[in-house]
Every structure is written in structure tokens, then in C-alpha cells.
Design a protein around this motif. Structure first.
Motif, short mmCIF file in Angstrom:
data_model
loop_
_atom_site.label_atom_id
_atom_site.label_comp_id
_atom_site.label_asym_id
_atom_site.label_seq_id
_atom_site.Cartn_x
_atom_site.Cartn_y
_atom_site.Cartn_z
N ALA A 122 27.86 25.57 77.23
CA ALA A 122 27.61 26.70 76.34
C ALA A 122 28.44 26.66 75.07
O ALA A 122 28.46 27.62 74.31
CB ALA A 122 27.87 28.02 77.08
N TYR A 123 29.14 25.55 74.83
CA TYR A 123 29.96 25.44 73.62
C TYR A 123 29.13 25.65 72.36
O TYR A 123 29.61 26.20 71.37
CB TYR A 123 30.63 24.07 73.55
N GLY A 124 27.90 25.15 72.39
CA GLY A 124 27.05 25.24 71.21
C GLY A 124 26.79 26.67 70.77
O GLY A 124 26.73 26.97 69.58
N THR A 125 26.65 27.58 71.75
CA THR A 125 26.41 28.99 71.42
C THR A 125 27.61 29.60 70.71
O THR A 125 27.47 30.30 69.70
CB THR A 125 26.11 29.78 72.71
N GLY A 147 32.29 16.24 71.94
CA GLY A 147 31.81 17.58 71.60
C GLY A 147 32.84 18.64 71.92
O GLY A 147 33.00 19.62 71.19
N PHE A 148 33.58 18.45 73.01
CA PHE A 148 34.64 19.38 73.39
C PHE A 148 35.76 19.36 72.35
O PHE A 148 36.26 20.42 71.94
CB PHE A 148 35.17 19.00 74.77
N TYR A 149 36.17 18.16 71.93
CA TYR A 149 37.20 18.07 70.89
C TYR A 149 36.73 18.70 69.59
O TYR A 149 37.51 19.35 68.87
CB TYR A 149 37.58 16.61 70.66
N ALA A 150 35.46 18.50 69.26
CA ALA A 150 34.91 19.12 68.05
C ALA A 150 34.91 20.64 68.17
O ALA A 150 35.16 21.35 67.19
CB ALA A 150 33.48 18.61 67.81
N PHE A 151 34.65 21.13 69.37
CA PHE A 151 34.71 22.58 69.61
C PHE A 151 36.11 23.12 69.36
O PHE A 151 36.28 24.15 68.69
CB PHE A 151 34.27 22.86 71.05
N LEU A 152 37.13 22.42 69.88
CA LEU A 152 38.50 22.84 69.64
C LEU A 152 38.83 22.80 68.15
O LEU A 152 39.50 23.70 67.63
CB LEU A 152 39.47 21.94 70.41
N ILE A 154 37.12 25.54 56.01
CA ILE A 154 35.76 26.02 56.27
C ILE A 154 34.79 24.86 56.36
O ILE A 154 33.90 24.82 57.23
CB ILE A 154 35.32 27.02 55.18
N SER A 155 34.94 23.89 55.47
CA SER A 155 34.06 22.72 55.50
C SER A 155 34.18 21.97 56.82
O SER A 155 33.18 21.59 57.44
CB SER A 155 34.40 21.78 54.33
N THR A 156 35.43 21.79 57.28
CA THR A 156 35.65 21.10 58.54
C THR A 156 35.13 21.91 59.72
O THR A 156 34.51 21.37 60.64
CB THR A 156 37.17 20.84 58.74
N SER A 157 35.36 23.22 59.68
CA SER A 157 34.91 24.08 60.77
C SER A 157 33.39 24.06 60.91
O SER A 157 32.86 23.92 62.02
CB SER A 157 35.39 25.53 60.53
N VAL A 158 32.69 24.18 59.80
CA VAL A 158 31.22 24.18 59.84
C VAL A 158 30.69 22.81 60.28
O VAL A 158 29.75 22.72 61.09
CB VAL A 158 30.65 24.57 58.47
N SER A 159 31.29 21.74 59.78
CA SER A 159 30.83 20.39 60.13
C SER A 159 31.05 20.10 61.62
O SER A 159 30.15 19.59 62.30
CB SER A 159 31.56 19.35 59.28
#
Length: 211
Positions: A52-55, A151-156, A104-109
Motif C-alpha cells: 500500500a506504499y503507492g497510496t 520501492g521501499f527506499y523510495a518511499f522513505l 519537492i522535486s525529489t519527493s515527487v520523483s
């Protein structure tokens, strides 16, 4: 110690670890039989719910974009006749704006990456289960372990850069000493949150991923 996301354990290991309450599932660990491993649809659905990380990241992306739209971000030129204090304030504002934009750019990407990865895995996993391809589902889920980890690291990364962006947004939206008082609670809470996130992941590494 390498920490992994909640969804990092394989579905076969889950069946054995949680106990499917039959001899066929116990054979998954022992490897004593050549028969097909027991398949637990309930555990598989639970595993998919763990993606559910994507949500969460999609909500953060929306918040980050709204934050970006409501924060001053134009880089100002220092006038030739500006005083030393004025030049310093403009210079620091420009630095804060650049850092804010990068956050913000990094967070959105990272959020877009996280959302796409876990959405694709969820779609294809449900497709396999819906068509009755249990063994193919297991193989697909096992093969995606690396992507789940990234994907988990990207979520963090999304969470951390969003928090930083929020702090710099407060700094840029206020002037003088007020900006520091406004940013202080966000900084302290974010710092405490970072410590707690790390503690939770260490506990997961100690009690779950060592099984």
C-alpha cells in the motif's frame, strides 16, 4: 543490519512462517517432499495489502505539489545598491528556495517511482491470482523482491524530502524571526519522527526478518 520493507518476505516463506496448518506447507521449509507447496489465498491477499506504499506516496505527491504552488520560489537578483543586511537576506532566501525546490522535486520523483512500482506489482499479482496462476504468482512475487526493496527506499525518501520541503516552505512563507519560530515545531517533530521510523525498522529487522 539490512532492513527490508514489510512486503519483502516471499509468499512461500510467509506460508511457512505463519503456519498454514497442514503438512504440505510445512514441507516448504523442510523441503522433504516433491509435491506442490500449499497455497494460502488469505496470506497472499494480506501480502498484496502490504503493497500500500503507492497510496500513501500518491497523497504525499499531491501535498508536495500543492506546497510547491503555494511557496515563493523565484530567485531574486541582489540590487547593486542593496545594503549588506539586505544582500545577505536575499542570498539566504535564494539558497532556501533552491533547497526547497530540490526537496519537492525529489519527493515527487521518488513518489512517482514508488507509486508506479507497487501499483504494477499489485495489478499483475492480482491478475495472476484471478486467473488461478498460483505458482506463476509466487515466481513473479519472488522475482520482484529487488524492486520492492527499491520501492521501499523510495518511499522513505519521499517521506523525508517531503518533511524537509515542508520546513523550508514555512521558512520561505514568513519573514524575520517569525520564520524560525514557525519552522521549529516542524523540525523537532520531523526529527523525532525520523528517530522513531528508524527504531521501528530496527525492531522489524530484529523480530521479523531474522526468522
Amino acid at each position: 543490519m539490512i532492513l527490508h520493507p514489510v512486503s519483502h518476505l516471499s509468499p512461500l516463506k510467509d506460508v511457512a512462517a505463519h503456519g498454514a496448518f497442514n503438512l504440505r506447507s510445512l514441507a516448504i521449509r523442510g523441503g522433504a517432499t516433491a509435491g506442490a507447496a500449499a497455497f494460502d489465498m488469505g496470506l497472499s491477499k494480506t501480502r498484496l495489502e502490504g503493497l500500500a506504499y503507492g497510496t500513501v506516496t500518491s497523497l504525499m505527491m499531491n501535498g508536495a505539489l500543492r506546497l510547491f504552488a503555494g511557496t515563493p520560489k523565484d530567485i531574486k537578483r541582489i540590487p547593486d545598491d542593496a545594503s549588506k543586511d539586505q544582500a545577505r537576506d536575499i542570498m539566504f532566501d535564494n539558497i532556501f528556495k533552491i533547497i526547497f525546490g530540490l526537496c519537492i522535486s525529489t519527493s515527487v520523483s521518488l513518489g512517482a517511482y514508488t507509486t508506479a512500482v507497487f501499483t504494477l506489482m499489485t495489478i499483475y499479482s492480482k491478475t495472476a491470482l484471478g486467473m488461478g496462476y498460483q505458482s506463476q504468482y509466487n515466481e513473479f512475487f519472488e522475482s520482484c523482491a529487488t524492486y520492492r526493496l527499491w520501492g521501499f527506499y523510495a518511499f522513505l525518501g519521499t517521506v523525508m524530502t517531503f518533511n524537509l520541503g515542508w520546513i523550508f516552505s514555512l521558512i520561505l512563507n514568513y519573514r524575520k524571526n517569525v520564520r524560525w519560530w514557525m519552522a521549529l515545531p516542524a523540525f523537532l517533530i520531523g526529527l523525532v519522527g525520523l528517530i522513531h521510523y528508524s527504531s521501528i525498522m530496527k525492531l522489524a529487522g530484529s523480530f521479523i526478518y531474522t526468522c
